[in-house]
Design a protein around this motif. Structure first.
Motif: not given
Lengths: 245, 398
Positions: B42-43, B200-201, B203
């Motif tokens: 997560s961010s 951003a998260h 990924l």
């Protein structure tokens, strides 16, 4: 009147209409308040700014790829005592793609189009940690109503998603449009959603109810494979071998 | 606004079996993208890691403190400035000053106060009801103001001018971390700070399922009569090649930090320092979840930084179709090939080819991205080049 079309795509998005405190939910589609907020931020408006011009835009959204809902569990610890702070649940729409459209006066639409190309505050899809993964702007349409633009826009779902529907040459996409004032026939079958922003002032954010009409439009699937190209199931009757016996 | 200064930072990082960021079941966080499950960090987790990394990069005077016990912190500064004020008095003055400056209630926590009354112990120190984020310079400024009005603090703040000064101190000279990550003061929204950085998260560029490690632990003092395991359990983990993305709005950063006033330095100095700290901290930091269990201390193999004039652009779409493992395994080479194809095409299509670009990469797997911009040999050089370019643009604009 002109219409501005936007594409809202990103690994994660979040569009809350009733999110409060530790539980941050998301609707299935972008909210008017969320998209108006995105445009206001692009224009560089402060949170206390007058929103009358923006909220007067008629809003519609098409669900091109519904995505899935995921829950993010967030903890925080007090930096001094190490004690746990309230746990919060944040919901996101993962892997979704939407087309949103706004109808308004040609001047305002042109202004918003320019603002999105060089936004004052960085754009995000409902929550700051959700940057868009594709350019937002799909262009200005100077002819046609909101409904026509949402029906005419090609299918923006990801290629893998379109391939998953390869048996269908056309697909039906849900469209949520704001009813015109006094549109009584529509209003009877419409839903309401509390996402008409009145003020983004953090001291007292206020939203009014908005009437939303639920329809579907049909778009063509560029990755469809005609049924004739696929082989059917070969005839198979094991008992035929026994007939001569 | 005509010319903007926007920075976007992209990193590809291999992480071996690890659990950097857990959900409520203890499993690594995940998300669906491109129709398949991905590893996700997560961010919030990465922003915290970046902020913690700042402690090693920056002078404490440039950083903020996030605490509820602001009154005690300020009281310490007050007594340090004026030894004639006794600690109990300093605490009262501090609470009043903070209340004026931030508009938030600063009082002894109710439950603790009641418990103290019951047990006959001393009343707890006043505190804010939520974490308050103040920069070291703001604390210092408020302490000076408090000492000035120490005689009769209530009367002192009845003066409109003094009151305005208190508010102004809380609203200027933000620390680097407040300017980058923002501040929210629920009771006094006019001193909120909009974050200049957007994270951003992270990924994974490929499909990544959660795996489970079944473990047994042996009791060192087990006897032969009871030879079983002391305990058993499972730890969830995954391994991933992560795509990480962040953007910095340099214009907003400048509004948050203000221009430097030192005569012998460029006015862009504070912004430059903050940009350099962010690039360094974001690239090199790592959330510490279960790090002692997995020892997954890695750094990115590839970093791309772009300095743009309109809006930031995320390249996550390059990985919407999951990157398959190479013939010999691994996803780094495939991910770099994707970026090398995707970035020029995207920028041509949307007319944003003018961005200044820097590339930091290691190993042959990342060779494909070497043509995307100016290659720099080290993170230090990258930080320096980006900082210099940002300062130059700020100075040109004046």
């Amino acid at each position: 009147m002109s219409v501005l079309a936007l594409q809202l795509a990103g690994p994660l998005q979040a569009w809350g209409a009733s999110a409060r405190f530790a539980r941050r939910t998301t609707e299935n589609a972008p909210t008017k308040s969320g998209v108006i907020g995105l445009l206001a931020a692009a224009q560089g408006l402060e949170r206390t700014a007058d929103l009358t011009a923006l909220t007067a835009l008629r809003f519609g959204v098409r669900i091109d790829q519904p995505g899935t809902r995921i829950r993010d569990f967030q903890t925080a610890h007090h930096p001094d005592t190490g004690q746990a702070m309230p746990i919060s649940d944040r919901y996101y729409l993962a892997d979704a793609v939407f087309v949103a459209a706004l109808e308004g006066t040609a001047d305002l639409i042109a202004e918003l189009d320019a603002a999105l190309r060089c936004p004052h505050y960085l754009p995000f899809l409902g929550r700051r940690s959700c940057p868009p993964s594709r350019p937002l702007n799909l262009g200005v349409h100077s002819t046609g109503a909101l409904e026509d633009v949402l029906a005419a826009e090609p299918w923006h779902a990801a290629e893998w998603h379109q391939r998953r529907h390869r048996q269908e040459t056309t697909v039906a996409l849900p469209v949520l449009t704001e009813t015109r004032g006094g549109d009584t026939a529509d209003s009877l079958t419409a839903d309401t959603l509390r996402d008409q922003p009145l003020s983004f002032d953090p001291r007292h954010r206020r939203y009014a109810l908005r009437t939303v009409q639920n329809r579907t439009v049909t778009v063509t699937n560029p990755h469809a494979q005609p049924a004739t190209a696929r082989r059917g199931v070969p005839p198979h009757d094991p008992t035929s071998l026994l007939e001569d016996v | 606004m005509t010319s903007r200064i926007i920075l976007d930072v992209h990193a590809l990082q291999n992480v071996p079996p690890s659990n950097l960021n857990r959900d409520d079941t203890g499993a690594p966080k995940s998300a669906v993208y491109g129709g398949v499950t991905r590893a996700r960090v997560s961010s919030q987790a990465w922003k915290r890691a970046t902020r913690r990394y700042f402690a090693a990069l920056l002078d404490p005077a440039e950083l903020g403190v996030r605490t509820k016990r602001v009154a005690e912190l300020l009281a310490e500064h007050i007594t340090a400035l004026d030894e004639s004020i006794d600690p109990a008095q300093a605490l009262k003055i501090a609470a009043e000053t903070l209340q004026t400056a931030t508009g938030s209630k600063i009082e002894p926590p109710k439950r603790q106060a009641e418990a103290a009354k019951k047990n006959g112990t001393a009343e707890p120190a006043p505190a804010s009801s939520y974490l308050m984020f103040l920069s070291a310079r703001q604390i210092g400024g408020l302490a000076e103001l408090a000492v000035e009005g120490a005689g009769d603090i209530k009367e002192f703040f009845k003066n409109k001018e003094h009151k305005a000064r208190a508010k102004q101190i809380a609203d200027t000279q933000h620390s680097v971390d407040i300017a980058l990550f923002g501040r929210m003061v629920a009771d006094s929204t006019d001193i909120n700070v909009d974050a200049a950085a957007q994270v951003a998260h992270a990924l994974s560029v490929h499909r990544a399922e959660v795996e489970s490690d079944y473990f047994t632990a042996v009791d060192d003092r087990n006897t032969g009569a009871e030879p079983g395991a002391g305990m058993i359990g499972t730890v969830d983990f995954n391994s991933a090649t992560l795509y990480r993305y962040a953007a910095v709005d340099v214009d907003l950063l400048e509004r948050n930090l203000g221009k430097g006033l030192a005569a012998d330095k460029s006015p862009a100095t504070p912004v430059r320092r903050a940009v350099e700290a962010f690039v360094d901290g974001f690239v090199a930091s790592l959330p510490t979840g279960k790090i002692n269990t997995f020892g997954n201390h890695t750094l990115p193999d590839a970093v791309i930084i772009k300095l743009r004039a309109a809006r930031p652009i995320s390249f996550v779409s390059a990985f919407e179709k999951p990157v398959p493992a190479d013939e010999s395994g691994g996803h780094m080479e495939g991910a770099c090939t994707r970026l090398a194809d995707y970035i020029p095409e995207l920028e041509r299509a949307y007319g944003d080819e003018s961005a200044a670009t820097w590339v930091l990469r290691i190993g042959s797997a990342t060779a494909k991205i070497s043509g995307l911009g100016t290659e720099v040999p080290s993170l230090n050089k990258l930080v320096e080049s980006v900082g210099a370019a940002v300062a130059e643009r700020l100075e040109q604009r004046g």
